[in-house]
Motif scaffolding. Structure first.
Motif, PDB file in Angstrom:
ATOM      1  N   TYR A   1      50.300  44.020  32.496  1.00  0.00           N
ATOM      2  CA  TYR A   1      51.124  45.203  32.231  1.00  0.00           C
ATOM      3  C   TYR A   1      51.887  45.701  33.452  1.00  0.00           C
ATOM      4  O   TYR A   1      52.737  46.573  33.322  1.00  0.00           O
ATOM      5  CB  TYR A   1      50.303  46.331  31.593  1.00  0.00           C
ATOM      6  CG  TYR A   1      49.269  46.961  32.487  1.00  0.00           C
ATOM      7  CD1 TYR A   1      49.592  48.061  33.270  1.00  0.00           C
ATOM      8  CD2 TYR A   1      47.978  46.476  32.537  1.00  0.00           C
ATOM      9  CE1 TYR A   1      48.655  48.649  34.091  1.00  0.00           C
ATOM     10  CE2 TYR A   1      47.031  47.063  33.342  1.00  0.00           C
ATOM     11  CZ  TYR A   1      47.370  48.153  34.112  1.00  0.00           C
ATOM     12  OH  TYR A   1      46.434  48.726  34.921  1.00  0.00           O
ATOM     13  N   TRP A   2      51.641  45.127  34.621  1.00  0.00           N
ATOM     14  CA  TRP A   2      52.367  45.535  35.815  1.00  0.00           C
ATOM     15  C   TRP A   2      52.413  44.379  36.781  1.00  0.00           C
ATOM     16  O   TRP A   2      51.406  43.702  36.948  1.00  0.00           O
ATOM     17  CB  TRP A   2      51.691  46.737  36.465  1.00  0.00           C
ATOM     18  CG  TRP A   2      52.402  47.188  37.686  1.00  0.00           C
ATOM     19  CD1 TRP A   2      52.070  46.922  38.976  1.00  0.00           C
ATOM     20  CD2 TRP A   2      53.593  47.966  37.747  1.00  0.00           C
ATOM     21  NE1 TRP A   2      52.966  47.482  39.829  1.00  0.00           N
ATOM     22  CE2 TRP A   2      53.922  48.133  39.100  1.00  0.00           C
ATOM     23  CE3 TRP A   2      54.431  48.518  36.789  1.00  0.00           C
ATOM     24  CZ2 TRP A   2      55.033  48.838  39.506  1.00  0.00           C
ATOM     25  CZ3 TRP A   2      55.526  49.227  37.199  1.00  0.00           C
ATOM     26  CH2 TRP A   2      55.816  49.386  38.546  1.00  0.00           C
ATOM     27  N   PRO A   3      53.444  44.083  37.468  1.00  0.00           N
ATOM     28  CA  PRO A   3      54.771  44.678  37.402  1.00  0.00           C
ATOM     29  C   PRO A   3      55.672  43.993  36.379  1.00  0.00           C
ATOM     30  O   PRO A   3      56.747  44.466  36.091  1.00  0.00           O
ATOM     31  CB  PRO A   3      55.320  44.488  38.802  1.00  0.00           C
ATOM     32  CG  PRO A   3      54.709  43.215  39.271  1.00  0.00           C
ATOM     33  CD  PRO A   3      53.347  43.166  38.616  1.00  0.00           C
TER      34      PRO A   3
ATOM     35  N   LEU B   1      42.947  44.809  38.548  1.00  0.00           N
ATOM     36  CA  LEU B   1      43.994  44.469  39.506  1.00  0.00           C
ATOM     37  C   LEU B   1      43.687  43.100  40.114  1.00  0.00           C
ATOM     38  O   LEU B   1      42.573  42.865  40.600  1.00  0.00           O
ATOM     39  CB  LEU B   1      44.065  45.521  40.605  1.00  0.00           C
ATOM     40  CG  LEU B   1      45.178  45.366  41.624  1.00  0.00           C
ATOM     41  CD1 LEU B   1      46.543  45.526  40.942  1.00  0.00           C
ATOM     42  CD2 LEU B   1      45.024  46.406  42.718  1.00  0.00           C
ATOM     43  N   VAL B   2      44.657  42.212  40.090  1.00  0.00           N
ATOM     44  CA  VAL B   2      44.497  40.860  40.632  1.00  0.00           C
ATOM     45  C   VAL B   2      44.705  40.910  42.146  1.00  0.00           C
ATOM     46  O   VAL B   2      45.684  41.492  42.624  1.00  0.00           O
ATOM     47  CB  VAL B   2      45.518  39.889  39.994  1.00  0.00           C
ATOM     48  CG1 VAL B   2      45.431  38.507  40.624  1.00  0.00           C
ATOM     49  CG2 VAL B   2      45.319  39.824  38.487  1.00  0.00           C
ATOM     50  N   THR B   3      43.780  40.281  42.881  1.00  0.00           N
ATOM     51  CA  THR B   3      43.941  40.172  44.333  1.00  0.00           C
ATOM     52  C   THR B   3      43.823  38.699  44.726  1.00  0.00           C
ATOM     53  O   THR B   3      43.023  37.967  44.155  1.00  0.00           O
ATOM     54  CB  THR B   3      42.883  41.000  45.099  1.00  0.00           C
ATOM     55  OG1 THR B   3      41.588  40.558  44.730  1.00  0.00           O
ATOM     56  CG2 THR B   3      43.029  42.478  44.783  1.00  0.00           C
TER      57      THR B   3
ATOM     58  N   HIS C   1      49.118  38.176  43.296  1.00  0.00           N
ATOM     59  CA  HIS C   1      48.472  39.291  43.979  1.00  0.00           C
ATOM     60  C   HIS C   1      49.221  40.585  43.625  1.00  0.00           C
ATOM     61  O   HIS C   1      50.439  40.652  43.724  1.00  0.00           O
ATOM     62  CB  HIS C   1      48.502  39.058  45.494  1.00  0.00           C
ATOM     63  CG  HIS C   1      47.874  40.159  46.273  1.00  0.00           C
ATOM     64  ND1 HIS C   1      46.516  40.250  46.440  1.00  0.00           N
ATOM     65  CD2 HIS C   1      48.412  41.219  46.900  1.00  0.00           C
ATOM     66  CE1 HIS C   1      46.246  41.324  47.160  1.00  0.00           C
ATOM     67  NE2 HIS C   1      47.383  41.927  47.448  1.00  0.00           N
ATOM     68  N   GLY C   2      48.492  41.595  43.174  1.00  0.00           N
ATOM     69  CA  GLY C   2      49.104  42.867  42.812  1.00  0.00           C
ATOM     70  C   GLY C   2      49.377  43.040  41.325  1.00  0.00           C
ATOM     71  O   GLY C   2      49.674  44.143  40.873  1.00  0.00           O
ATOM     72  N   ASP C   3      49.282  41.963  40.545  1.00  0.00           N
ATOM     73  CA  ASP C   3      49.461  42.093  39.098  1.00  0.00           C
ATOM     74  C   ASP C   3      48.300  42.901  38.514  1.00  0.00           C
ATOM     75  O   ASP C   3      47.151  42.778  38.955  1.00  0.00           O
ATOM     76  CB  ASP C   3      49.480  40.722  38.417  1.00  0.00           C
ATOM     77  CG  ASP C   3      50.786  39.979  38.578  1.00  0.00           C
ATOM     78  OD1 ASP C   3      51.732  40.546  39.147  1.00  0.00           O
ATOM     79  OD2 ASP C   3      50.851  38.815  38.138  1.00  0.00           O
ATOM     80  N   ALA C   4      48.605  43.697  37.508  1.00  0.00           N
ATOM     81  CA  ALA C   4      47.587  44.451  36.783  1.00  0.00           C
ATOM     82  C   ALA C   4      47.496  43.876  35.377  1.00  0.00           C
ATOM     83  O   ALA C   4      48.516  43.672  34.719  1.00  0.00           O
ATOM     84  CB  ALA C   4      47.953  45.925  36.745  1.00  0.00           C
TER      85      ALA C   4
END
Length: 110
Positions: free
Chosen positions: A98-100, A14-16, A26-29
C-alpha cells in the motif's frame, strides 16, 4: 518487528532490506493476512526462522519442509533466507503493497 506484533487478521508491515527486490523494496509497506487460504509455493509471506525467533522476515515460500517452510528471497545475491537459517514458521501471507506503490504483490509459481 517481533513476531508477537502480528496479532490481527490483517496487519501492516514495513519491509526493510534488499532481500525481496525487485518485488518489494526497502521502505515498502505491505498488508499481511493471518489465516485465510493455505500458503502455497510462490506466495510472499511473513515468517520467523526457527534459528532466529527474534527476527520477522518477508520472503517467498518455496516448499514445505520439516513442519514449516523453506523460504527464499527474490534477490539471490542476499543470503538471509533458508540457505542461512533453515526452516521457518509462516505467520501470514502478504496480500498487497500500500505504500509507496500501491498494488497486488505477485505470487511466483516456483
Amino acid at each position: 518487528m517481533p513476531a508477537s506484533r502480528l496479532r490481527w487478521p490483517l496487519s501492516a508491515v514495513l519491509v526493510t532490506g534488499p532481500s525481496m527486490a525487485p518485488t518489494l523494496r526497502h521502505g515498502d509497506a505491505v498488508l499481511v493476512r493471518r489465516g485465510g487460504r493455505a500458503i502455497r509455493p510462490g506466495d510472499v509471506v511473513i515468517a520467523v526462522f526457527r534459528t532466529r525467533p527474534d527476527l520477522l522476515v518477508v520472503k517467498r515460500a518455496v516448499r514445505p519442509a520439516g513442519g514449516g517452510w523453506w523460504l527464499s528471497g527474490d534477490n539471490s545475491l542476499v543470503t538471509d533466507d533458508s540457505r542461512a537459517y533453515g526452516v521457518a514458521d509462516v505467520q501470514g501471507r502478504v496480500v498487497a503493497r500500500y505504500w509507496p506503490r500501491p498494488g497486488r504483490v505477485p505470487s511466483d509459481r516456483l
